[in-house]
Design a protein around this motif. Sequence first.
Motif, PDB file in Angstrom:
ATOM      1  N   LYS A 149       0.990  -0.806  -0.048  1.00 42.58           N
ATOM      2  CA  LYS A 149      -0.053  -0.006  -0.376  1.00 42.58           C
ATOM      3  C   LYS A 149       0.705   1.485  -0.298  1.00 42.58           C
ATOM      4  CE  LYS A 149      -4.118  -2.133   2.539  1.00 42.58           C
ATOM      5  NZ  LYS A 149      -5.315  -2.144   0.603  1.00 42.58           N
ATOM      6  N   SER A 150       2.070   1.460   0.612  1.00 38.54           N
ATOM      7  CA  SER A 150       2.940   2.656   0.745  1.00 38.54           C
ATOM      8  C   SER A 150       3.239   2.536  -0.015  1.00 38.54           C
ATOM      9  CB  SER A 150       3.749   2.380   1.819  1.00 38.54           C
ATOM     10  OG  SER A 150       4.914   1.311   1.442  1.00 38.54           O
ATOM     11  N   ILE A 151       3.763   1.165  -1.270  1.00 43.17           N
ATOM     12  CA  ILE A 151       4.315   1.531  -2.532  1.00 43.17           C
ATOM     13  C   ILE A 151       4.003   2.210  -3.502  1.00 43.17           C
ATOM     14  CG2 ILE A 151       5.267   0.312  -4.659  1.00 43.17           C
ATOM     15  CD1 ILE A 151       6.330  -1.690  -2.559  1.00 43.17           C
ATOM     16  N   THR A 152       2.075   1.512  -3.965  1.00 42.12           N
ATOM     17  CA  THR A 152       1.102   2.171  -4.304  1.00 42.12           C
ATOM     18  C   THR A 152       1.198   3.613  -4.478  1.00 42.12           C
ATOM     19  OG1 THR A 152      -0.552   1.986  -3.191  1.00 42.12           O
ATOM     20  CG2 THR A 152      -0.184   0.109  -4.680  1.00 42.12           C
ATOM     21  N   LEU A 153       0.719   4.271  -3.407  1.00 45.86           N
ATOM     22  CA  LEU A 153       1.008   5.420  -2.849  1.00 45.86           C
ATOM     23  C   LEU A 153       1.841   6.329  -3.674  1.00 45.86           C
ATOM     24  CD1 LEU A 153      -0.207   7.830  -1.479  1.00 45.86           C
ATOM     25  CD2 LEU A 153       0.885   7.294   0.575  1.00 45.86           C
ATOM     26  N   ALA A 158       3.610  10.015  -8.416  1.00 44.33           N
ATOM     27  CA  ALA A 158       4.699   9.801  -9.488  1.00 44.33           C
ATOM     28  C   ALA A 158       3.543  10.065 -10.672  1.00 44.33           C
ATOM     29  CB  ALA A 158       5.481   8.604  -9.259  1.00 44.33           C
ATOM     30  N   LEU A 159       2.729   9.599 -10.803  1.00 45.16           N
ATOM     31  CA  LEU A 159       1.754   9.131 -11.724  1.00 45.16           C
ATOM     32  C   LEU A 159       0.705  11.232 -11.454  1.00 45.16           C
ATOM     33  CD1 LEU A 159      -0.027   5.799 -12.357  1.00 45.16           C
ATOM     34  CD2 LEU A 159       1.979   7.148 -13.671  1.00 45.16           C
ATOM     35  N   GLY A 160       1.290  11.883 -10.526  1.00 49.74           N
ATOM     36  CA  GLY A 160       0.744  12.829 -10.473  1.00 49.74           C
ATOM     37  C   GLY A 160      -0.551  13.494  -9.352  1.00 49.74           C
ATOM     38  N   ALA A 161      -0.800  12.202  -8.569  1.00 48.46           N
ATOM     39  CA  ALA A 161      -1.870  12.741  -7.795  1.00 48.46           C
ATOM     40  C   ALA A 161      -1.599  13.440  -6.648  1.00 48.46           C
ATOM     41  CB  ALA A 161      -2.418  11.146  -7.371  1.00 48.46           C
ATOM     42  N   THR A 162      -2.035  14.467  -6.084  1.00 45.25           N
ATOM     43  CA  THR A 162      -1.497  14.690  -4.967  1.00 45.25           C
ATOM     44  C   THR A 162      -2.554  13.705  -3.548  1.00 45.25           C
ATOM     45  OG1 THR A 162      -2.845  17.451  -6.102  1.00 45.25           O
ATOM     46  CG2 THR A 162      -2.472  17.219  -3.584  1.00 45.25           C
ATOM     47  N   LEU A 167      -6.632   8.912  -7.683  1.00 49.85           N
ATOM     48  CA  LEU A 167      -6.519   8.342  -9.191  1.00 49.85           C
ATOM     49  C   LEU A 167      -7.623   6.613  -9.418  1.00 49.85           C
ATOM     50  CD1 LEU A 167      -2.749   8.336 -10.612  1.00 49.85           C
ATOM     51  CD2 LEU A 167      -4.437   9.816 -10.754  1.00 49.85           C
ATOM     52  N   HIS A 168      -8.017   6.769  -8.553  1.00 48.84           N
ATOM     53  CA  HIS A 168      -9.013   5.979  -8.728  1.00 48.84           C
ATOM     54  C   HIS A 168     -10.478   5.595  -9.792  1.00 48.84           C
ATOM     55  CE1 HIS A 168      -7.009   3.592  -4.833  1.00 48.84           C
ATOM     56  NE2 HIS A 168      -6.559   3.824  -5.165  1.00 48.84           N
ATOM     57  N   CYS A 169     -10.367   5.129 -10.071  1.00 52.04           N
ATOM     58  CA  CYS A 169     -12.032   4.657 -10.652  1.00 52.04           C
ATOM     59  C   CYS A 169     -12.282   4.021  -9.871  1.00 52.04           C
ATOM     60  CB  CYS A 169     -11.659   3.990 -12.218  1.00 52.04           C
ATOM     61  SG  CYS A 169     -10.382   5.013 -13.644  1.00 52.04           S
ATOM     62  N   GLU A 170     -14.002   4.118 -10.003  1.00 55.09           N
ATOM     63  CA  GLU A 170     -14.272   3.520  -8.878  1.00 55.09           C
ATOM     64  C   GLU A 170     -16.094   3.532  -9.970  1.00 55.09           C
ATOM     65  OE1 GLU A 170     -14.305   5.855  -5.766  1.00 55.09           O
ATOM     66  OE2 GLU A 170     -12.573   4.306  -4.602  1.00 55.09           O
ATOM     67  N   GLU A 279       8.809   4.158  -8.626  1.00 50.93           N
ATOM     68  CA  GLU A 279       8.685   4.089  -9.809  1.00 50.93           C
ATOM     69  C   GLU A 279       9.515   2.961 -10.668  1.00 50.93           C
ATOM     70  OE1 GLU A 279       9.398   5.911 -13.258  1.00 50.93           O
ATOM     71  OE2 GLU A 279       8.498   6.514 -11.948  1.00 50.93           O
ATOM     72  N   GLN A 280      10.560   2.476  -9.777  1.00 50.23           N
ATOM     73  CA  GLN A 280      10.732   0.661 -10.408  1.00 50.23           C
ATOM     74  C   GLN A 280       9.559   0.029 -10.451  1.00 50.23           C
ATOM     75  OE1 GLN A 280      14.106  -0.259 -10.870  1.00 50.23           O
ATOM     76  NE2 GLN A 280      14.549   2.014 -11.520  1.00 50.23           N
ATOM     77  N   LEU A 281       8.797  -0.453  -9.208  1.00 44.56           N
ATOM     78  CA  LEU A 281       7.847  -0.930  -9.673  1.00 44.56           C
ATOM     79  C   LEU A 281       6.976  -0.906 -10.389  1.00 44.56           C
ATOM     80  CD1 LEU A 281       6.951  -3.714  -8.305  1.00 44.56           C
ATOM     81  CD2 LEU A 281       5.882  -2.250  -6.829  1.00 44.56           C
ATOM     82  N   LEU A 282       7.034   0.385 -10.726  1.00 46.53           N
ATOM     83  CA  LEU A 282       5.871   0.332 -12.107  1.00 46.53           C
ATOM     84  C   LEU A 282       6.417   0.260 -13.478  1.00 46.53           C
ATOM     85  CD1 LEU A 282       3.697   2.157 -12.762  1.00 46.53           C
ATOM     86  CD2 LEU A 282       5.203   3.800 -13.347  1.00 46.53           C
ATOM     87  N   ARG A 283       7.613   0.461 -13.240  1.00 46.13           N
ATOM     88  CA  ARG A 283       8.674  -0.302 -14.524  1.00 46.13           C
ATOM     89  C   ARG A 283       9.918  -1.964 -14.296  1.00 46.13           C
ATOM     90  NH1 ARG A 283       7.918   3.214 -18.134  1.00 46.13           N
ATOM     91  NH2 ARG A 283       7.165   5.377 -17.619  1.00 46.13           N
TER      92      ARG A 283
END
Length: 373
Positions: A149-153, A158-162, A167-170, A279-283
Amino acid sequence: MTVAAGSYFDGQSAARHKVEVRIENDATLVLTGATLPQPQHWPLDRLRALADQPGVDGLTVTLFSEEGDESPREPARLTLRDGEMNARIRRLCPDLHRRDVSRGTWGRVIRYATLATAAVLLMLFVILPRMADTLADLIPVEKEIAFGKSITLQIERALGATDLGDLHCEGPEGQAALDKMLTRLTADQTLEYDLDVTVFDHPMLNAFAAPGGQVIIMRGLLDQASGPDTVAAVLAHEIGHVERRDPTRHALRTVGSAGLLSMVLGDFSGGTIAALLGEQLLRASYTREAEADADGFALDMLNAADIDSSGMAEFFEKLEKLEGGLPEVAAYFATHPASAARAQRARDNAARNDNATPALSPAEWQALKNICG
């Protein structure tokens, strides 16, 4: 002949000798004094200025020596405050400010640097990966979930969320379709994790797994997918990584590598390491073995759910055609290298499954595509 007064220190005692200094034949500095046992002859081409100089007009010099340690200088030194003499010395000594090293020093520096580099590479590519593999199997699941959860935060930021969740689509209908797809894939499956699948409102063509059973699908994947079977195949593939704990291994390797590099290159703050980890996990780039295992897991999951794996093949083939054509496609290739062999494996599997039905109905698929509104 110019004669100047100076102060001579022999480097063996604290005694200060008053000397007279003259230059012979523009080649030798001659030092004489009542307290010197004999005149000193200092070749001008071996004269070196010391770093600590006595004022603007003063000059303190010593002699270069091939003998000695890493700083090849004689212990004796001479201080002159005669402006005319000092100007002449500077004019006759082109190497006066040269910084010398002992013979063989560069060879030793290169040898030590090579050994240090080899040690760092050994840590990065052998020791740390093995430690990460061991730790991944020892971390309790609840700790792994909090870690994920800390990584997804960090990835959201990194993707622009404040804030977390921006960014969650619900969309309710889209979420219901996604839940239905996940339920169908995991029915009668024995999984180690309670999966948490989320769609991020971002155009990147990507999907990734985070530690602790979290799977993120980007809106760009839904936009580019040819149908629900493709998304189901990608989702099953990421679940395969989750079950193998590949994201946790990768995250631990990144943390260990960042910590090691911070010692070598300079300290990173904890926030910087966390951002780097996201960033590393994203890629994340997994090994060919890990990708092949995740493919096999996905095909078995699709077969058990009676979902056509042709969607997986079509996706790989589409990526092959689009590679280099769309910037966002590169993100998926960084983590999931497509190949004709992988596409053919999925097609061969599809040919053996005669009972396959679409992962979602057309209406459900449209709802999923519109989950971000």
